[in-house]
Design a protein around this motif. Structure first.
Motif, mmCIF file in Angstrom:
data_model
loop_
_atom_site.group_PDB
_atom_site.id
_atom_site.type_symbol
_atom_site.label_atom_id
_atom_site.label_comp_id
_atom_site.label_asym_id
_atom_site.label_seq_id
_atom_site.Cartn_x
_atom_site.Cartn_y
_atom_site.Cartn_z
ATOM 1 N N LEU A 102 -5.101 32.487 -54.177
ATOM 2 C CA LEU A 102 -6.514 32.462 -53.671
ATOM 3 C C LEU A 102 -6.598 30.518 -54.404
ATOM 4 O O LEU A 102 -7.212 30.098 -53.533
ATOM 5 C CB LEU A 102 -7.651 33.243 -54.277
ATOM 6 N N PRO A 106 -6.409 28.776 -49.710
ATOM 7 C CA PRO A 106 -7.280 30.147 -49.470
ATOM 8 C C PRO A 106 -7.771 30.144 -48.200
ATOM 9 O O PRO A 106 -8.228 31.811 -47.803
ATOM 10 C CB PRO A 106 -8.311 28.791 -49.993
ATOM 11 N N GLN A 109 -6.067 33.913 -46.941
ATOM 12 C CA GLN A 109 -6.748 35.418 -47.677
ATOM 13 C C GLN A 109 -7.500 35.733 -46.018
ATOM 14 O O GLN A 109 -7.105 37.386 -46.273
ATOM 15 C CB GLN A 109 -8.312 35.205 -48.184
ATOM 16 N N LYS A 123 -8.582 41.292 -57.824
ATOM 17 C CA LYS A 123 -8.539 40.357 -56.508
ATOM 18 C C LYS A 123 -8.665 39.100 -57.050
ATOM 19 O O LYS A 123 -7.860 38.523 -55.731
ATOM 20 C CB LYS A 123 -10.086 40.817 -55.587
#
Length: 285
Positions: A102, A106, A109, A123
């Motif tokens: 993350l 990113p 994802q 998460k």
């Protein structure tokens, strides 16, 4: 060591997972569970090089712990593209450990979803792990004693697991999450480490797309048979004793260990390693 092969199933319903593996806290390898992920088709070393090549990544090897080492402090750093070139060119002990998807990349994802195994996953903590041929992690358990789902990509990986009940045979180092670092769990010397003969655990082999479930607080040793990488998702421990131990590890144990390294230096590390041997052999005397 008495190692049982971890059962492997082709996909699984959340009801079966809860009943047969989560509630009894038994490991399992699930194949076919992520075939609908874009990552299943896309994720390999070349793809990671393309999307994250300019990222500076932390690298770890299998050198013994030294008193000046910080908690999870890397041994080296390099750009991801250079690291992947190294993995594909020759064997290397360097691994990437706990690399947060993350935070670092990113866009990755979009390549995966959070599977429904019947328990709530954290998460914000998807972590990536990379390794070259024959690189390995020390036998250890995670600081939070979480339930871990380990998704493997590219290549082959071998895993040896033990529940916490076997700690008394594993030469655990005090105030740490590891066993004695001189033990080769791929080929243990039972003359030097006799208590290991009593340890009962599991062995698993992972290929691309396999998911290994490791129950709460399980010890694990990971060896990369070929270059590859994995992603871990986790859920908090449900057993109150494990949850309490997790809080102890996070809030007290790691800080106490760092403090003692500053005070006593390498003597603290050497003393802990001696105690790991003395305590284990005395218990199994």
């Amino acid at each position: 060591m008495k190692l049982t092969e971890v059962p492997k199933v082709d996909k699984i319903t959340k009801e079966d997972f809860i009943a047969h593996y989560f509630k009894p806290q038994k490991p399992v390898v699930v194949s076919g569970a992520i075939e609908d992920w874009p990552a299943f088709a896309k994720w390999n070393l070349d793809y990671m090089k393309a999307v994250a090549g300019d990222k500076i990544v932390p690298l770890y090897d299998d050198r013994p712990v030294q008193h000046e080492d910080g908690f999870n402090e890397p041994h080296a750093k390099m750009k991801m593209r250079e690291y992947i070139d190294l993995l594909k060119r020759e064997p290397t002990r360097f691994r990437i450990f706990l690399w947060n998807v993350l935070k670092e990349v990113p866009e990755l994802q979009k390549d995966y979803t959070y599977p429904d195994f019947g328990i709530k996953l954290m998460k914000k903590l998807p972590m990536l792990f990379f390794g070259g041929r024959d690189s390995y992690t020390f036998m250890h358990y995670d600081i939070d004693l979480g339930n871990i789902f380990h998704f493997h990509f590219e290549g082959e990986k071998e895993c040896i697991l033990f529940p916490q009940s076997e700690t008394k045979y594993l030469y655990k180092v005090p105030y740490s999450l590891i066993t004695h670092e001189e033990i080769d769990f791929s080929d243990p010397d039972y003359e030097k480490w006799p208590a290991l003969k009593k340890a009962e655990g599991y062995r698993a082999s992972l290929s691309h797309g396999d998911v290994l479930y490791m129950p709460e607080g399980y010890w694990h040793y990971m060896k990369y048979v070929t270059p590859g990488f994995s992603m871990s998702l986790r859920a908090i421990p449900r057993n109150p004793k494990n949850l309490a131990k997790a809080f102890y590890n996070i809030l007290f144990m790691r800080y106490f260990d760092v403090f003692m390294r500053k005070i006593k230096g390498q003597k603290w590390i050497d003393e802990k390693n001696r105690k790991a041997i003395l305590r284990t052999n005395r218990f199994n005397g």
